[in-house]
Design a protein around this motif. Structure first.
Motif, PDB file in Angstrom:
ATOM      1  N   GLY A 211      53.192   7.276  67.575  1.00 21.67           N
ATOM      2  CA  GLY A 211      54.401   6.472  67.777  1.00 21.67           C
ATOM      3  C   GLY A 211      55.169   6.823  69.024  1.00 21.67           C
ATOM      4  O   GLY A 211      55.604   5.935  69.774  1.00 21.67           O
ATOM      5  N   ARG A 212      55.334   8.117  69.290  1.00 17.81           N
ATOM      6  CA  ARG A 212      56.122   8.522  70.463  1.00 17.81           C
ATOM      7  C   ARG A 212      55.447   8.048  71.744  1.00 17.81           C
ATOM      8  O   ARG A 212      56.077   7.451  72.622  1.00 17.81           O
ATOM      9  CB  ARG A 212      56.301  10.042  70.462  1.00 17.81           C
ATOM     10  CG  ARG A 212      57.185  10.562  71.589  1.00 17.81           C
ATOM     11  CD  ARG A 212      57.454  12.055  71.452  1.00 17.81           C
ATOM     12  NE  ARG A 212      58.359  12.514  72.488  1.00 17.81           N
ATOM     13  CZ  ARG A 212      59.683  12.372  72.431  1.00 17.81           C
ATOM     14  NH1 ARG A 212      60.238  11.772  71.372  1.00 17.81           N
ATOM     15  NH2 ARG A 212      60.461  12.794  73.424  1.00 17.81           N
ATOM     16  N   HIS A 213      54.127   8.260  71.813  1.00 18.23           N
ATOM     17  CA  HIS A 213      53.387   7.881  73.032  1.00 18.23           C
ATOM     18  C   HIS A 213      53.461   6.384  73.273  1.00 18.23           C
ATOM     19  O   HIS A 213      53.784   5.931  74.374  1.00 18.23           O
ATOM     20  CB  HIS A 213      51.921   8.315  72.916  1.00 18.23           C
ATOM     21  CG  HIS A 213      51.095   7.865  74.070  1.00 18.23           C
ATOM     22  ND1 HIS A 213      51.125   8.479  75.296  1.00 18.23           N
ATOM     23  CD2 HIS A 213      50.235   6.803  74.194  1.00 18.23           C
ATOM     24  CE1 HIS A 213      50.312   7.857  76.130  1.00 18.23           C
ATOM     25  NE2 HIS A 213      49.764   6.826  75.483  1.00 18.23           N
TER      26      HIS A 213
ATOM     27  N   TYR B  36      56.965   5.160  74.235  1.00 17.21           N
ATOM     28  CA  TYR B  36      57.270   5.467  75.637  1.00 17.21           C
ATOM     29  C   TYR B  36      56.475   4.573  76.588  1.00 17.21           C
ATOM     30  O   TYR B  36      56.962   4.155  77.635  1.00 17.21           O
ATOM     31  CB  TYR B  36      57.016   6.950  75.928  1.00 17.21           C
ATOM     32  CG  TYR B  36      58.283   7.761  75.794  1.00 17.21           C
ATOM     33  CD1 TYR B  36      58.502   8.588  74.688  1.00 17.21           C
ATOM     34  CD2 TYR B  36      59.298   7.663  76.747  1.00 17.21           C
ATOM     35  CE1 TYR B  36      59.670   9.309  74.550  1.00 17.21           C
ATOM     36  CE2 TYR B  36      60.480   8.367  76.610  1.00 17.21           C
ATOM     37  CZ  TYR B  36      60.670   9.185  75.512  1.00 17.21           C
ATOM     38  OH  TYR B  36      61.844   9.873  75.368  1.00 17.21           O
TER      39      TYR B  36
ATOM     40  N   LEU C 161      56.467   9.570  59.776  1.00 18.07           N
ATOM     41  CA  LEU C 161      56.534  10.367  61.016  1.00 18.07           C
ATOM     42  C   LEU C 161      56.353   9.477  62.242  1.00 18.07           C
ATOM     43  O   LEU C 161      57.056   9.637  63.246  1.00 18.07           O
ATOM     44  CB  LEU C 161      55.459  11.465  60.975  1.00 18.07           C
ATOM     45  CG  LEU C 161      55.746  12.637  60.016  1.00 18.07           C
ATOM     46  CD1 LEU C 161      54.516  13.549  59.927  1.00 18.07           C
ATOM     47  CD2 LEU C 161      56.965  13.417  60.470  1.00 18.07           C
ATOM     48  N   THR C 162      55.421   8.533  62.157  1.00 18.46           N
ATOM     49  CA  THR C 162      55.208   7.613  63.282  1.00 18.46           C
ATOM     50  C   THR C 162      56.463   6.793  63.546  1.00 18.46           C
ATOM     51  O   THR C 162      56.907   6.661  64.689  1.00 18.46           O
ATOM     52  CB  THR C 162      54.013   6.684  62.973  1.00 18.46           C
ATOM     53  OG1 THR C 162      52.828   7.478  62.857  1.00 18.46           O
ATOM     54  CG2 THR C 162      53.823   5.637  64.068  1.00 18.46           C
TER      55      THR C 162
ATOM     56  N   LYS D  70      59.577   7.484  62.655  1.00 19.86           N
ATOM     57  CA  LYS D  70      60.661   8.364  63.144  1.00 19.86           C
ATOM     58  C   LYS D  70      60.473   8.692  64.627  1.00 19.86           C
ATOM     59  O   LYS D  70      61.435   8.700  65.405  1.00 19.86           O
ATOM     60  CB  LYS D  70      60.707   9.662  62.334  1.00 19.86           C
ATOM     61  CG  LYS D  70      61.489   9.524  61.037  1.00 19.86           C
ATOM     62  CD  LYS D  70      61.957  10.869  60.472  1.00 19.86           C
ATOM     63  CE  LYS D  70      60.820  11.756  60.032  1.00 19.86           C
ATOM     64  NZ  LYS D  70      61.296  12.910  59.200  1.00 19.86           N
ATOM     65  N   ASP D  71      59.220   8.894  65.043  1.00 20.06           N
ATOM     66  CA  ASP D  71      58.962   9.211  66.453  1.00 20.06           C
ATOM     67  C   ASP D  71      59.284   8.031  67.364  1.00 20.06           C
ATOM     68  O   ASP D  71      59.806   8.203  68.472  1.00 20.06           O
ATOM     69  CB  ASP D  71      57.510   9.645  66.645  1.00 20.06           C
ATOM     70  CG  ASP D  71      57.271  11.077  66.180  1.00 20.06           C
ATOM     71  OD1 ASP D  71      58.266  11.767  65.839  1.00 20.06           O
ATOM     72  OD2 ASP D  71      56.098  11.492  66.136  1.00 20.06           O
ATOM     73  N   THR D  72      59.005   6.817  66.894  1.00 23.66           N
ATOM     74  CA  THR D  72      59.358   5.653  67.731  1.00 23.66           C
ATOM     75  C   THR D  72      60.876   5.503  67.806  1.00 23.66           C
ATOM     76  O   THR D  72      61.419   5.195  68.866  1.00 23.66           O
ATOM     77  CB  THR D  72      58.744   4.349  67.183  1.00 23.66           C
ATOM     78  OG1 THR D  72      59.249   4.090  65.877  1.00 23.66           O
ATOM     79  CG2 THR D  72      57.234   4.401  67.156  1.00 23.66           C
TER      80      THR D  72
ATOM     81  N   GLN E 112      63.079   7.867  67.632  1.00 24.99           N
ATOM     82  CA  GLN E 112      63.613   8.918  68.506  1.00 24.99           C
ATOM     83  C   GLN E 112      63.399   8.538  69.975  1.00 24.99           C
ATOM     84  O   GLN E 112      64.297   8.698  70.808  1.00 24.99           O
ATOM     85  CB  GLN E 112      62.951  10.265  68.213  1.00 24.99           C
ATOM     86  CG  GLN E 112      63.571  11.394  69.038  1.00 24.99           C
ATOM     87  CD  GLN E 112      62.933  12.747  68.751  1.00 24.99           C
ATOM     88  OE1 GLN E 112      62.117  12.890  67.841  1.00 24.99           O
ATOM     89  NE2 GLN E 112      63.284  13.749  69.540  1.00 24.99           N
ATOM     90  N   ALA E 113      62.228   7.973  70.272  1.00 24.60           N
ATOM     91  CA  ALA E 113      61.958   7.537  71.653  1.00 24.60           C
ATOM     92  C   ALA E 113      62.957   6.456  72.058  1.00 24.60           C
ATOM     93  O   ALA E 113      63.495   6.458  73.171  1.00 24.60           O
ATOM     94  CB  ALA E 113      60.533   7.017  71.763  1.00 24.60           C
TER      95      ALA E 113
END
Ligand SMILES: O=C([C@H](O)CO)[C@H](O)[C@H](O)COP(=O)(O)O
Length: 206
Positions: free
Chosen positions: A66-68, A71, A90-91, A93-95, A97-98
């Motif tokens: 998700g973060r990658h 971004y 988790l995926t 949440k990571d998006t 946060q980004a």
């Protein structure tokens, strides 16, 4: 209420020609999932450069990393990217946060979600924007219907709606007052896209 033009199953040339034709009536330009798979972030960067004042959504339909992927979309100039509600917490949440770090938004696609428990989990994750969505393949059994709103009735989400929405179904959908109306084929495959987009904008602005 905003009108989002979904660019799906189109060449790069067709995408830019269609946006140029209907731009005065649309609020958000969606680079569709298949178009992203075909052209990558290059078309997002080009669309951003051509339309600096429009909101741009990359329909990444992120399921993992998700973060990658968030971004990727945000650095290419997207204001909004999409992650699937069926992805891991988790995926998602990571998006989110980004998006917080970049000052951009994440739209969580509720494709095939019918569980109110998942809606509650998404609220607890801090999700603020979701899309009620009938996918292209599922549309062979029928497009978007307003009973989908019952899934999010008690939620605090901003709501986008998508799935074969056309001039015939739009009036009933508008009565539910979603925040974003996503339209793809009804405009992009129309004989006269500008006429359809103009009428849709009129209907949602009444
Ligand atoms: O997300 C979409 C679908 O999954 C195909 O990628 C479309 O952008 C969305 O359904 C809107 O397009 P229409 O259904 O053609 O209005």
């Amino acid at each position: 209420m905003k009108l989002q033009l979904a660019l799906d199953r189109l060449t790069e040339h067709e995408c830019f020609r269609l946006v140029e034709e209907v731009e005065e009536y649309i609020d958000i330009i969606e680079i569709g999932t298949g178009v992203i798979k075909e052209y990558g972030m290059a078309i997002v960067k080009e669309m951003r450069a051509c339309y600096p004042d429009k909101l741009i959504l990359s329909d990444m339909k992120t399921c993992d990393a998700g973060r990658h992927e968030a971004y990727q979309a945000f650095k290419a100039g997207s204001d909004i990217m999409t992650v699937m509600a069926l992805a891991s917490d988790l995926t998602i949440k990571d998006t989110l946060q980004a998006g917080e770090e970049m000052g951009t938004q994440v739209m969580v696609d509720l494709l095939e979600v019918r569980s109110k428990d998942r809606i509650t989990e998404l609220e607890q994750l801090g999700v603020s924007l979701v899309s009620l969505h009938v996918g292209k393949d599922k549309q062979s059994e029928g497009g978007f219907t307003t009973d989908l709103f019952s899934l999010v009735k008690e939620s605090s989400f901003k709501i986008a709606v998508a799935g074969g929405i056309n001039l015939e179904s739009l009036s009933e959908i508008v009565q539910e007052e979603p925040d974003i109306i996503i339209v793809g084929s009804a405009i992009t495959a129309a004989a006269h896209p500008k006429i359809v987009a103009k009428e849709m904008k009129r209907l949602i602005s009444r």
